[in-house]
Structures are given as C-alpha cells and as structure tokens.
Scaffold this motif. Sequence first.
Motif, PDB file in Angstrom:
ATOM      1  N   HIS A 373       0.814  -1.220   0.000  1.00 55.60           N
ATOM      2  CA  HIS A 373       0.000   0.000   0.000  1.00 55.60           C
ATOM      3  C   HIS A 373       0.847   1.270   0.000  1.00 55.60           C
ATOM      4  O   HIS A 373       0.329   2.364   0.219  1.00 55.60           O
ATOM      5  CB  HIS A 373      -0.961  -0.007   1.196  1.00 55.60           C
ATOM      6  N   LYS A 374       2.138   1.130  -0.277  1.00 52.55           N
ATOM      7  CA  LYS A 374       2.971   2.310  -0.470  1.00 52.55           C
ATOM      8  C   LYS A 374       2.824   2.816  -1.897  1.00 52.55           C
ATOM      9  O   LYS A 374       2.431   2.061  -2.787  1.00 52.55           O
ATOM     10  CB  LYS A 374       4.443   1.977  -0.195  1.00 52.55           C
ATOM     11  N   GLU A 375       3.149   4.058  -2.108  1.00 46.90           N
ATOM     12  CA  GLU A 375       3.030   4.643  -3.439  1.00 46.90           C
ATOM     13  C   GLU A 375       4.272   4.363  -4.284  1.00 46.90           C
ATOM     14  O   GLU A 375       5.377   4.201  -3.761  1.00 46.90           O
ATOM     15  CB  GLU A 375       2.835   6.159  -3.331  1.00 46.90           C
ATOM     16  N   TYR A 376       4.061   4.316  -5.593  1.00 46.10           N
ATOM     17  CA  TYR A 376       5.206   4.268  -6.504  1.00 46.10           C
ATOM     18  C   TYR A 376       6.071   5.497  -6.256  1.00 46.10           C
ATOM     19  O   TYR A 376       5.563   6.575  -5.917  1.00 46.10           O
ATOM     20  CB  TYR A 376       4.736   4.265  -7.961  1.00 46.10           C
ATOM     21  N   LEU A 377       7.374   5.350  -6.441  1.00 47.81           N
ATOM     22  CA  LEU A 377       8.286   6.469  -6.191  1.00 47.81           C
ATOM     23  C   LEU A 377       8.120   7.596  -7.203  1.00 47.81           C
ATOM     24  O   LEU A 377       8.325   8.767  -6.887  1.00 47.81           O
ATOM     25  CB  LEU A 377       9.738   5.971  -6.215  1.00 47.81           C
ATOM     26  N   HIS A 378       7.742   7.233  -8.426  1.00 47.32           N
ATOM     27  CA  HIS A 378       7.619   8.231  -9.487  1.00 47.32           C
ATOM     28  C   HIS A 378       6.870   7.614 -10.664  1.00 47.32           C
ATOM     29  O   HIS A 378       6.666   6.391 -10.707  1.00 47.32           O
ATOM     30  CB  HIS A 378       9.004   8.725  -9.939  1.00 47.32           C
ATOM     31  N   PRO A 379       6.454   8.405 -11.629  1.00 45.63           N
ATOM     32  CA  PRO A 379       5.823   7.854 -12.832  1.00 45.63           C
ATOM     33  C   PRO A 379       6.808   6.937 -13.559  1.00 45.63           C
ATOM     34  O   PRO A 379       8.022   7.005 -13.335  1.00 45.63           O
ATOM     35  CB  PRO A 379       5.509   9.097 -13.669  1.00 45.63           C
TER      36      PRO A 379
END
Length: 403
Positions: A373-379
């Motif tokens: 449930h962590k976010e991607y670091l970047h696109p």
Amino acid sequence: MKEFEVNNIIPNHKCSKLSDLDIKIVESVPEGGNWKNIPLNIPSKRLEQIRESFAQGKGSRSTYYGRLKRDMPSYTINTYFNRPGNGCHIHFEQNRVLSQREAARLQSFPDSHIFSGSMTAINNQIGNAVPPILAFQIAENLSKKLGKKGYFIDLFCGAGGLGLGFKLNGWTSGLASDIDKNCVETYKNNLHENVLLGDISDGEFFKKLVTASLLVKERAKKENAPFWILGGPPCQGFSTAGHKRTMDDERNHLFKHYNKLLGLVNPDGFVFENVAGLLSMQKGAVFEQVKKAFKENMKSINAWLLHSEKYGVPQRRKRVFLVGFKEEEQVFYEPPQITSLPTEASNNYSNSVSVGEAISDLPPLKHNEDASHKEYLHPPINAYQKFMRGHISAINYLSEMQG
C-alpha cells in the motif's frame, strides 16, 4: 491508468523475514558481490559448506549470497529468492532480498497480476513461471506463421506465465489445469475461471481433462481457429539445481501424460517448455526420448534453447522449448532477438533491461515488510516500467525496445 494504481496498491510487494545472521551476511556483500565477500568471522554452516565445495572444485557457486547489479539483468529467479544463500537475490541497494513483486517484475509479470496463497506458495509460483513477455513473442511468431490467432489449453498452468503471454497476444485461453490449488486460484483471478484442479497422472482426472479439452477444440473448430496445447511439466526433476536427476524421479515422466493427451485430443500443435538441464540429462538421451515421444503424435518438432535476456526480460534465464505441428515439415524458427547484454553490445539490438530499470520505481521496504500500500516512487521512466504498470501494451513495449 490501471485500477491498482488508482487505488494505490502494488500487489505482492512483500519481503521475507531474514534472520539476524542473514542480515549480517547481507550487509557484508557489495553490489555485484557474492559469498566470497563475506568475512570468515561470520559463523555460518551454510557458508562453510559452500567454501568446502568450492575448495573441492565443485563449482564457483558465484550466485550464492549474490547482490544484484543495478545495471545488469538479474540471474535466474528461482523459487528460493526469499533466501540470500540460494542464488543472487539481494537487492542492489537495500539490505534485504527481493520482494515478491520485484521478483515478479524480473519475470515480466505486470503489476496487475496478483498471486494467491502463502508467502512460500507465491514464491514457488513466481520462481517456476515462464516469463510472460517471452511467451508473448512465441505467440506472436506463431500467429504470423499460422496467419491467425487461436485457442489454447494450458496444462501445468502454474501462475499463468505461458498462458498470459499468449492471451496478451490475442489468443483465447479455453481451459487450464494444475495440481496446485494456489496456482489454480492465481490463474482464475488473472486469466479466466475455467481451470481444473487435479493430477494429470490420475486416471479419472485425466478423463475429465480430455473431455473438457475436446469441448474447447470444438469451439475453435466452429470459429475456424487453430487449436493448440501449451504446457511445461514440473521441471525440478530435470533441473541441474536438483539433487535427483534420474528417470526414477516421477516428475520426469509427466511429459508422457502430456503426450498421451496430445494423442487423444489431436490439436493442431503444441508448445512444451522446460529447464535447460533437460538437454544435458543422461548426456542428451532424455531430451531425445522426449522428442521421440512427441513425434508419435506431432509430425514436425522444432527445438529451441531461449535466453530470456535476449527478449526484453530483465533476467538471465535459459529455457528449452519444443514446438510441434500436426503437419509434416513445419519449420518454425525461434522469435527474433531484440535485446543483448551490455557485454555483448551490438548495433542490432538494444541493451537488455537491467534490474534497476525494471524495479527502480517501486517503493523501498525492509525485510519482513508488506509495502503493497505504499506509493510508486515516481511515474514510469522507461518502456519496461510503462508495460509493468499497464500504461502500454506488450506489443508497444517490444516496439519501443526495437526502436
């Protein structure tokens, strides 16, 4: 954008727990290093065994306790990627082994592919799989030869790597089967519901499988579509990593049940996949036995040894493929190479996808942590990450790799 991104979920981005001893060992291995970098004052029976074996000239064991290099593809992702001492599985930067999602990416499973079961069950599914993007290119080559897409049955389907590659290419998966309930659940959740749970060597289940296969064949016939059977029987008995490489291993006879099904169902062709160790078993005699058996039901047999890093997969993984046709003299060449290792640089190919390129957008985590449930670091910053996150299709990914 894929639903899992909108909901801020990165499925299966979990890392196994390491012992205090393993943490000390991992911390001592530099990027690109291995067991040889571990100080002698770190007590480990496992390391003692490796050093003794090396001293006896039984191989370098160069991948054991290996830390990945960010600018190169990984070594083979096996079912023990949760253990630092069973291969090159240590993250290139963080002091832990690969997460399940990272290992799945190195196998070329998109992030939307969710694996079911316990940690061990999921590790087995990922490590035993055929890289989907490699399977896609086999399907693409086959589609061009046949002039159309077809229907397929997926035996020993596992987590669905081979079947997913064919499905992404536009083929229709009519039926799948496996003996492992977790594999069946994963396949159902990601490809389709028509999956049978059972042992192909069991007589009653085999009859059920034949009946269901013939129904798919009839569907294909009504649509004037090719009908093929895919499958890679469990490979541990053939693997050089196993301790038992004899025909006494029952797993080494599962291809006979596969072949029996070919005879009864009579598809237009088949694709058989297995480990490279099959080629060397009993000095090649076993491989010849397998080909001879399939020749009873398929008039034309083509054999390949494919290296995954040459096909846009960020992993050095060798696999044997047999592709058979019902018609005589159907010469079928392996898919054209599209990438090569930086050490084998060629103007004809792009560099193989590196570990860093494959997983650098995934959020960091610690051992024994669930970072789903962590976010991607970047696109996405490259074609592979775009493909993994569902921003581009498999064919568009390969087009970008080919320039």
